[in-house]
Scaffold this motif. Structure first.
Motif: not given
Length: 71
Positions: A1-14, A43-54
């Motif tokens: 298995m391969i893992a892609i790991i990245f950091s995101v922050c909640f839009t309303l609470s950076p 990572a960009a696909k994930w952000v599109v699917e989770h619009p409250d996160w950047r």
């Protein structure tokens, strides 16, 4: 298995940030080129699917899941 790991922050609470780990089957060999090319896209696909996160500034990492595990 391969893992892609990245950091995101909640839009309303950076200051509310977390790491996201997406796992995939070993269909493609894990190479630095694969990580560079596909990591940002996934990572960009994930952000599109989770619009409250950047995405937080920082690298997208790839690793083999369980590469240090002993059977």
């Amino acid at each position: 298995m391969i893992a892609i790991i990245f950091s995101v922050c909640f839009t309303l609470s950076p200051h509310n940030c977390k790491a996201v780990k997406l796992t995939y089957a070993d269909a493609v060999p894990l190479t630095p080129f694969y990580c560079m090319r596909m990591g940002q896209t996934e990572a960009a696909k994930w952000v599109v699917e989770h619009p409250d996160w950047r995405m937080k500034g920082g690298p997208v990492r790839c690793e083999k899941v369980g590469q240090f595990a002993k059977a």
